[in-house]
Design a protein around this motif. Structure first.
Motif, PDB file in Angstrom:
ATOM      1  N   GLU A  40       8.064   0.736  -0.465  1.00  0.00           N
ATOM      2  CA  GLU A  40       7.538   1.981   0.134  1.00  0.00           C
ATOM      3  C   GLU A  40       8.640   2.898   0.459  1.00  0.00           C
ATOM      4  OE1 GLU A  40       4.361   3.339  -0.031  1.00  0.00           O
ATOM      5  OE2 GLU A  40       3.401   1.365  -0.868  1.00  0.00           O
ATOM      6  N   PHE A  41       9.397   2.363   1.235  1.00  0.00           N
ATOM      7  CA  PHE A  41      10.623   3.093   1.513  1.00  0.00           C
ATOM      8  C   PHE A  41      11.498   3.618   0.348  1.00  0.00           C
ATOM      9  CE2 PHE A  41       9.847   1.594   6.167  1.00  0.00           C
ATOM     10  CZ  PHE A  41       9.984   2.942   6.514  1.00  0.00           C
ATOM     11  N   LEU A  84       4.212  -0.537  10.367  1.00  0.00           N
ATOM     12  CA  LEU A  84       4.738  -0.214   9.086  1.00  0.00           C
ATOM     13  C   LEU A  84       3.976   0.006   7.811  1.00  0.00           C
ATOM     14  CD1 LEU A  84       8.359  -2.224   9.575  1.00  0.00           C
ATOM     15  CD2 LEU A  84       7.913   0.336  10.151  1.00  0.00           C
ATOM     16  N   LEU A  85       3.620  -1.129   7.350  1.00  0.00           N
ATOM     17  CA  LEU A  85       2.770  -1.166   6.124  1.00  0.00           C
ATOM     18  C   LEU A  85       1.643  -0.270   6.096  1.00  0.00           C
ATOM     19  CD1 LEU A  85       3.240  -1.925   2.923  1.00  0.00           C
ATOM     20  CD2 LEU A  85       1.931  -3.987   3.596  1.00  0.00           C
ATOM     21  N   VAL A  86       0.669  -0.686   6.947  1.00  0.00           N
ATOM     22  CA  VAL A  86      -0.619   0.122   6.942  1.00  0.00           C
ATOM     23  C   VAL A  86      -0.269   1.833   7.239  1.00  0.00           C
ATOM     24  CG1 VAL A  86      -2.661   0.582   8.018  1.00  0.00           C
ATOM     25  CG2 VAL A  86      -2.119  -1.581   7.528  1.00  0.00           C
ATOM     26  N   THR A 143       1.503   3.437   4.058  1.00  0.00           N
ATOM     27  CA  THR A 143       0.802   3.688   2.916  1.00  0.00           C
ATOM     28  C   THR A 143      -0.509   4.517   3.020  1.00  0.00           C
ATOM     29  OG1 THR A 143      -0.440   1.542   3.175  1.00  0.00           O
ATOM     30  CG2 THR A 143       1.695   1.483   1.970  1.00  0.00           C
ATOM     31  N   LYS A 144      -0.874   4.652   4.322  1.00  0.00           N
ATOM     32  CA  LYS A 144      -2.089   5.582   4.711  1.00  0.00           C
ATOM     33  C   LYS A 144      -2.631   6.577   3.624  1.00  0.00           C
ATOM     34  CE  LYS A 144      -4.214   8.229   8.260  1.00  0.00           C
ATOM     35  NZ  LYS A 144      -4.035   9.346   9.066  1.00  0.00           N
ATOM     36  N   GLU A 179      -2.349   5.613  -3.084  1.00  0.00           N
ATOM     37  CA  GLU A 179      -3.327   5.005  -3.771  1.00  0.00           C
ATOM     38  C   GLU A 179      -3.444   3.410  -3.415  1.00  0.00           C
ATOM     39  OE1 GLU A 179       0.684   4.691  -6.028  1.00  0.00           O
ATOM     40  OE2 GLU A 179      -0.523   6.290  -5.139  1.00  0.00           O
ATOM     41  N   ARG A 180      -2.276   3.076  -2.634  1.00  0.00           N
ATOM     42  CA  ARG A 180      -2.273   1.413  -2.254  1.00  0.00           C
ATOM     43  C   ARG A 180      -3.293   1.301  -1.056  1.00  0.00           C
ATOM     44  NH1 ARG A 180       2.043   2.719  -4.517  1.00  0.00           N
ATOM     45  NH2 ARG A 180       3.219   3.583  -2.935  1.00  0.00           N
ATOM     46  N   ALA A 181      -3.327   2.262  -0.221  1.00  0.00           N
ATOM     47  CA  ALA A 181      -3.918   2.271   1.031  1.00  0.00           C
ATOM     48  C   ALA A 181      -5.091   1.394   1.032  1.00  0.00           C
ATOM     49  CB  ALA A 181      -4.354   3.695   1.662  1.00  0.00           C
ATOM     50  N   ALA A 182      -6.081   1.421   0.233  1.00  0.00           N
ATOM     51  CA  ALA A 182      -7.299   0.694   0.400  1.00  0.00           C
ATOM     52  C   ALA A 182      -7.229  -0.743   0.017  1.00  0.00           C
ATOM     53  CB  ALA A 182      -8.394   1.308  -0.683  1.00  0.00           C
ATOM     54  N   ALA A 183      -6.415  -1.184  -1.085  1.00  0.00           N
ATOM     55  CA  ALA A 183      -5.863  -2.380  -1.272  1.00  0.00           C
ATOM     56  C   ALA A 183      -5.122  -3.155  -0.228  1.00  0.00           C
ATOM     57  CB  ALA A 183      -5.190  -2.519  -2.526  1.00  0.00           C
ATOM     58  N   ILE A 184      -4.237  -2.496   0.415  1.00  0.00           N
ATOM     59  CA  ILE A 184      -3.492  -2.847   1.628  1.00  0.00           C
ATOM     60  C   ILE A 184      -4.468  -2.967   2.869  1.00  0.00           C
ATOM     61  CG2 ILE A 184      -1.919  -2.251   3.335  1.00  0.00           C
ATOM     62  CD1 ILE A 184      -0.029  -1.497   0.917  1.00  0.00           C
TER      63      ILE A 184
END
Length: 156
Positions: A55-56, A84-86, A89-90, A93-98
């Protein structure tokens, strides 16, 4: 002649993740359930590191030392997910999967914390459940960034 192994600290995060998974297999075969769960949780944390670093990288050019300092600051799988991750990615397109995988990671982390901080022991059933959740979490998170990724089981 046996091929020498690459030192752990010289391995990529994917190589470290796979090494943890192989170590877990050996612990499992020796019925060391609690230790196997700790390895599964360590592998899950490395998977979170892979996602966070990716992500970074997608955002811009951050010095690796800076990202490493954030990973240390976040302190463990729960911190890495929630701090960090949530958040990073807020709006992606990966937000829901995460978000969906987050609860699996937290469940594994809670079992690991019971072992590491309270001296709890795992039964075979509890360990197998935790390891299955860790595998689902790990493969789900890493595949968001490495689509063909699959944990390899150690051959006997």
């Amino acid at each position: 002649m046996k091929k020498s192994r690459k030192p752990y600290n010289d391995r990529t995060d994917l190589e470290k993740l796979q090494s943890q998974w192989w170590k877990l297999s050996g612990l499992n075969s020796r019925e060391e359930w609690s230790a196997a769960v700790v390895r599964a949780a360590t592998a899950a944390e490395i998977a979170a590191n892979i996602a966070i670093r990716s992500e970074f990288q997608s955002i811009g050019s951050f010095p690796s030392g800076f990202v490493d300092s954030l990973l240390v600051w976040a302190n463990g799988l729960k911190g890495k997910l929630e701090k960090l991750l949530v958040p990073i990615t807020k709006d992606t397109e990966r937000a829901a999967a995460i978000s969906g995988l987050n609860s699996l990671g937290l469940q594994v982390n809670n079992i690991r914390n019971g072992i590491a901080h309270r001296g709890e022991f795992c039964s075979r059933a509890k360990a197998q459940d935790a390891i299955a959740k860790a595998k689902e979490f790990i493969e789900g998170i890493v595949r968001l960034y490495e689509p063909g990724f699959q944990l390899k089981e150690r051959e006997p």
